[in-house]
Write an enzyme that holds these catalytic residues in place. Structure first.
Site: not given
Length: 193
Positions: A14, A89, A128, A134, A145
């Site tokens: 996204k 969401r 990532r 992160r 998630r």
């Protein structure tokens, strides 16, 4: 105004694709995830609440996210359109977005849903996490998630499918090929107008 929702599981691309859509259509980018991370970085009370959910892989409660978004909408009605990245969401958020946009005589134009296999999503998010540091990109949080996404967010696809606004886009392949599919779907809106 052109109001695009970019929809997809964590790691579906996204963020990457929203940048390309913003550039092509001169949209204002609204990322509720980034708004929450900004609050966390600034050490606000809202940021502390958001972090208590995000760090466990849970969604930030609807009322907090909707409040953040409402504040953003008040400030950005001068752009040719908006792109919503990471919002809505949940079904409650989808209904709230329709109501908020209606206040400005606007509506969601199209929902682009990036479709990516779960194993691919996990690999992308782990990579990532290694590259960006992160803290929410570790296997335990990623799996949480994705579970939350499937339980709470997936019903939104039906909500938008029923409105005739959902376009599913194959989210695996080159960034440019994926973007070409998205741009083609958006450009069809101008043909119909």
């Amino acid at each position: 105004m052109l109001n695009i929702i970019l929809f997809g599981a964590p790691g579906s691309g996204k963020g990457t694709q929203s940048e390309k859509l913003i550039e092509r259509y001169e949209l204002k980018h609204i990322s509720t995830g980034e708004l929450c991370r900004e609050e966390i970085r600034e050490g606000t009370a809202l940021g502390a609440v958001a972090d208590s959910y995000i760090s466990k892989g849970h969604l930030v409660p609807d009322d907090i996210v909707i409040g953040l978004l409402e504040d953003q909408l008040k400030r950005c009605c001068t752009k040719p359109g908006l792109i919503f990245d990471g919002f809505p969401r949940t079904l409650v958020q989808g209904e709230a977005l329709d109501q908020m946009l209606a206040k400005y005589n606007e509506r969601v134009s199209i929902v682009l849903s990036l479709e990516v296999d779960e194993d691919e999503l996990i690999q992308r998010l782990l990579k990532r996490g290694e590259m960006s540091g992160r803290s929410d990109d570790n296997l335990e949080v990623i799996e949480s998630r994705l579970r939350v996404y499937h339980e709470l967010s997936a019903p939104l696809k039906e909500f938008y499918r029923n409105q005739g606004k959902l376009v599913e886009i194959e989210g695996v392949g080159s960034v440019d090929d994926i973007f070409a599919s998205m741009a083609s779907a958006v450009d069809q809106l101008f043909v119909k107008a």
